[in-house]
Design a protein around this motif. Structure first.
Motif, PDB file in Angstrom:
ATOM      1  N   ASP A  52     -11.115  11.727   3.137  1.00 32.77           N
ATOM      2  CA  ASP A  52      -9.767  11.160   3.066  1.00 32.77           C
ATOM      3  C   ASP A  52      -9.618  10.364   1.775  1.00 32.77           C
ATOM      4  O   ASP A  52     -10.559  10.250   0.993  1.00 32.77           O
ATOM      5  N   GLU A  53      -8.428   9.833   1.578  1.00 28.91           N
ATOM      6  CA  GLU A  53      -8.128   9.133   0.324  1.00 28.91           C
ATOM      7  C   GLU A  53      -9.012   7.904   0.131  1.00 28.91           C
ATOM      8  O   GLU A  53      -9.441   7.621  -0.984  1.00 28.91           O
ATOM      9  N   SER A  54      -9.318   7.173   1.187  1.00 25.54           N
ATOM     10  CA  SER A  54     -10.132   5.968   1.022  1.00 25.54           C
ATOM     11  C   SER A  54     -11.559   6.325   0.606  1.00 25.54           C
ATOM     12  O   SER A  54     -12.160   5.626  -0.201  1.00 25.54           O
TER      13      SER A  54
ATOM     14  N   ALA B 189       0.849  -1.190   0.000  1.00 25.91           N
ATOM     15  CA  ALA B 189       0.000   0.000   0.000  1.00 25.91           C
ATOM     16  C   ALA B 189       0.880   1.234   0.000  1.00 25.91           C
ATOM     17  O   ALA B 189       1.926   1.268   0.633  1.00 25.91           O
ATOM     18  N   ARG B 190       0.448   2.244  -0.718  1.00 24.99           N
ATOM     19  CA  ARG B 190       1.227   3.479  -0.742  1.00 24.99           C
ATOM     20  C   ARG B 190       0.809   4.354   0.431  1.00 24.99           C
ATOM     21  O   ARG B 190      -0.277   4.192   0.985  1.00 24.99           O
ATOM     22  N   PRO B 191       1.648   5.293   0.837  1.00 27.41           N
ATOM     23  CA  PRO B 191       1.299   6.151   1.956  1.00 27.41           C
ATOM     24  C   PRO B 191       0.091   7.013   1.620  1.00 27.41           C
ATOM     25  O   PRO B 191      -0.175   7.302   0.459  1.00 27.41           O
ATOM     26  N   ALA B 192      -0.632   7.428   2.636  1.00 31.38           N
ATOM     27  CA  ALA B 192      -1.823   8.250   2.458  1.00 31.38           C
ATOM     28  C   ALA B 192      -1.455   9.588   1.839  1.00 31.38           C
ATOM     29  O   ALA B 192      -0.402  10.150   2.094  1.00 31.38           O
ATOM     30  N   ALA B 193      -2.344  10.082   1.012  1.00 28.13           N
ATOM     31  CA  ALA B 193      -2.120  11.377   0.376  1.00 28.13           C
ATOM     32  C   ALA B 193      -2.241  12.485   1.411  1.00 28.13           C
ATOM     33  O   ALA B 193      -3.032  12.402   2.334  1.00 28.13           O
ATOM     34  N   GLY B 194      -1.455  13.526   1.227  1.00 30.36           N
ATOM     35  CA  GLY B 194      -1.522  14.678   2.111  1.00 30.36           C
ATOM     36  C   GLY B 194      -2.778  15.490   1.852  1.00 30.36           C
ATOM     37  O   GLY B 194      -3.466  15.289   0.851  1.00 30.36           O
ATOM     38  N   THR B 195      -3.068  16.403   2.755  1.00 32.61           N
ATOM     39  CA  THR B 195      -4.261  17.230   2.648  1.00 32.61           C
ATOM     40  C   THR B 195      -4.267  18.032   1.349  1.00 32.61           C
ATOM     41  O   THR B 195      -5.294  18.136   0.681  1.00 32.61           O
ATOM     42  N   ALA B 196      -3.116  18.596   0.979  1.00 31.21           N
ATOM     43  CA  ALA B 196      -3.035  19.391  -0.254  1.00 31.21           C
ATOM     44  C   ALA B 196      -3.271  18.513  -1.481  1.00 31.21           C
ATOM     45  O   ALA B 196      -3.971  18.920  -2.415  1.00 31.21           O
ATOM     46  N   ALA B 197      -2.703  17.315  -1.488  1.00 37.83           N
ATOM     47  CA  ALA B 197      -2.890  16.408  -2.619  1.00 37.83           C
ATOM     48  C   ALA B 197      -4.342  15.969  -2.720  1.00 37.83           C
ATOM     49  O   ALA B 197      -4.902  15.887  -3.818  1.00 37.83           O
ATOM     50  N   LEU B 198      -4.960  15.713  -1.582  1.00 32.70           N
ATOM     51  CA  LEU B 198      -6.362  15.309  -1.564  1.00 32.70           C
ATOM     52  C   LEU B 198      -7.240  16.438  -2.102  1.00 32.70           C
ATOM     53  O   LEU B 198      -8.132  16.203  -2.924  1.00 32.70           O
ATOM     54  N   ALA B 199      -6.985  17.656  -1.665  1.00 34.26           N
ATOM     55  CA  ALA B 199      -7.758  18.807  -2.137  1.00 34.26           C
ATOM     56  C   ALA B 199      -7.555  19.005  -3.641  1.00 34.26           C
ATOM     57  O   ALA B 199      -8.515  19.280  -4.372  1.00 34.26           O
ATOM     58  N   ALA B 200      -6.328  18.847  -4.108  1.00 39.19           N
ATOM     59  CA  ALA B 200      -6.039  19.013  -5.536  1.00 39.19           C
ATOM     60  C   ALA B 200      -6.765  17.947  -6.356  1.00 39.19           C
ATOM     61  O   ALA B 200      -7.327  18.245  -7.417  1.00 39.19           O
ATOM     62  N   ALA B 201      -6.766  16.714  -5.869  1.00 38.69           N
ATOM     63  CA  ALA B 201      -7.450  15.634  -6.575  1.00 38.69           C
ATOM     64  C   ALA B 201      -8.954  15.880  -6.603  1.00 38.69           C
ATOM     65  O   ALA B 201      -9.604  15.695  -7.636  1.00 38.69           O
ATOM     66  N   ARG B 202      -9.505  16.310  -5.468  1.00 43.50           N
ATOM     67  CA  ARG B 202     -10.947  16.618  -5.421  1.00 43.50           C
ATOM     68  C   ARG B 202     -11.294  17.722  -6.415  1.00 43.50           C
ATOM     69  O   ARG B 202     -12.260  17.613  -7.170  1.00 43.50           O
TER      70      ARG B 202
ATOM     71  N   LEU C 188      -7.741  11.163 -17.649  1.00 43.09           N
ATOM     72  CA  LEU C 188      -8.197  11.884 -16.458  1.00 43.09           C
ATOM     73  C   LEU C 188      -8.033  11.021 -15.200  1.00 43.09           C
ATOM     74  O   LEU C 188      -7.638  11.521 -14.149  1.00 43.09           O
ATOM     75  N   LEU C 189      -8.333   9.726 -15.324  1.00 41.00           N
ATOM     76  CA  LEU C 189      -8.152   8.825 -14.190  1.00 41.00           C
ATOM     77  C   LEU C 189      -6.681   8.758 -13.787  1.00 41.00           C
ATOM     78  O   LEU C 189      -6.342   8.830 -12.598  1.00 41.00           O
ATOM     79  N   ALA C 190      -5.806   8.655 -14.765  1.00 39.15           N
ATOM     80  CA  ALA C 190      -4.370   8.607 -14.479  1.00 39.15           C
ATOM     81  C   ALA C 190      -3.918   9.908 -13.794  1.00 39.15           C
ATOM     82  O   ALA C 190      -3.131   9.868 -12.841  1.00 39.15           O
ATOM     83  N   GLU C 191      -4.434  11.051 -14.246  1.00 43.22           N
ATOM     84  CA  GLU C 191      -4.071  12.322 -13.618  1.00 43.22           C
ATOM     85  C   GLU C 191      -4.574  12.400 -12.177  1.00 43.22           C
ATOM     86  O   GLU C 191      -3.852  12.869 -11.292  1.00 43.22           O
ATOM     87  N   ALA C 192      -5.804  11.953 -11.944  1.00 42.40           N
ATOM     88  CA  ALA C 192      -6.344  11.984 -10.580  1.00 42.40           C
ATOM     89  C   ALA C 192      -5.518  11.102  -9.665  1.00 42.40           C
ATOM     90  O   ALA C 192      -5.193  11.487  -8.531  1.00 42.40           O
ATOM     91  N   ARG C 193      -5.158   9.932 -10.131  1.00 38.32           N
ATOM     92  CA  ARG C 193      -4.327   9.037  -9.314  1.00 38.32           C
ATOM     93  C   ARG C 193      -2.949   9.621  -9.069  1.00 38.32           C
ATOM     94  O   ARG C 193      -2.390   9.472  -7.991  1.00 38.32           O
ATOM     95  N   ALA C 194      -2.396  10.294 -10.083  1.00 35.68           N
ATOM     96  CA  ALA C 194      -1.082  10.919  -9.917  1.00 35.68           C
ATOM     97  C   ALA C 194      -1.130  12.021  -8.863  1.00 35.68           C
ATOM     98  O   ALA C 194      -0.177  12.205  -8.096  1.00 35.68           O
ATOM     99  N   LEU C 195      -2.225  12.735  -8.804  1.00 34.74           N
ATOM    100  CA  LEU C 195      -2.371  13.788  -7.788  1.00 34.74           C
ATOM    101  C   LEU C 195      -2.382  13.198  -6.374  1.00 34.74           C
ATOM    102  O   LEU C 195      -1.947  13.844  -5.427  1.00 34.74           O
ATOM    103  N   LEU C 196      -2.888  11.991  -6.255  1.00 36.51           N
ATOM    104  CA  LEU C 196      -2.954  11.340  -4.941  1.00 36.51           C
ATOM    105  C   LEU C 196      -1.677  10.601  -4.577  1.00 36.51           C
ATOM    106  O   LEU C 196      -1.489  10.218  -3.426  1.00 36.51           O
ATOM    107  N   ALA C 197      -0.809  10.374  -5.546  1.00 34.63           N
ATOM    108  CA  ALA C 197       0.422   9.602  -5.291  1.00 34.63           C
ATOM    109  C   ALA C 197       1.428  10.387  -4.476  1.00 34.63           C
ATOM    110  O   ALA C 197       1.451  11.542  -4.375  1.00 34.63           O
TER     111      ALA C 197
END
Length: 155
Positions: free
Chosen positions: A118-120, A78-91, A146-155
């Protein structure tokens, strides 16, 4: 990423439905729910259903919140949880894409995305978002990117 290569898993609601049978699923939808295990790609579990029927069943399960796209196959760490900024950017990214490609039909989906804390929770919505984009006229050609970009934002 192709949909057949996507790994889906049951959500908590999906595990409850597996036991209680309270969501009013068709026999086809229930069979697909049973086969989804969070480890095999959709193309690997497709046995007696054609691709279109399988996608329709998965879309219905996504809309009911019974399955989601697995964040990683079980064999991968499992990869580490996305940070708050990454989560907001993905949203923000997901909301913008939904509004652009789905128009008024995006209202409920946007609400779900915005309420993901949160990411989950966002991972539970990303599958429905992706399928909705794929089904839209303007979103279909770019849904995979678009899916790949959203996932990249959360990585």
């Amino acid at each position: 990423m192709r949909v057949r290569a996507t790994v889906f898993s049951k959500t908590d609601a999906g595990r409850v439905e597996f036991v209680q049978r309270s969501a009013g699923l068709s026999a086809r939808q229930r069979s697909v729910l049973i086969l989804i295990d969070g480890q095999k790609a959709l193309g690997e579990i497709e046995t007696w259903l054609g691709e279109e029927e399988m996608l329709e069943a998965v879309e219905a399960l996504l809309r009911k919140g019974l399955v989601g796209i697995a964040s990683a196959p079980a064999a991968l760490p499992a990869r580490p949880a996305a940070g708050t900024a990454a989560l907001a950017a993905a949203r923000d990214f997901m909301v913008a894409a939904a509004r652009k490609h789905l128009g008024l039909m995006a209202a409920d989906l946007v609400r779900r995305i915005e309420h993901a804390k949160d990411e989950s929770q966002l991972a539970g919505v990303i599958g429905l978002w992706h399928v909705s984009l794929r089904e839209s006229k303007t979103g279909k050609p770019c849904a995979e990117g678009l899916l790949a970009e959203a996932r990249a934002l959360l990585a």
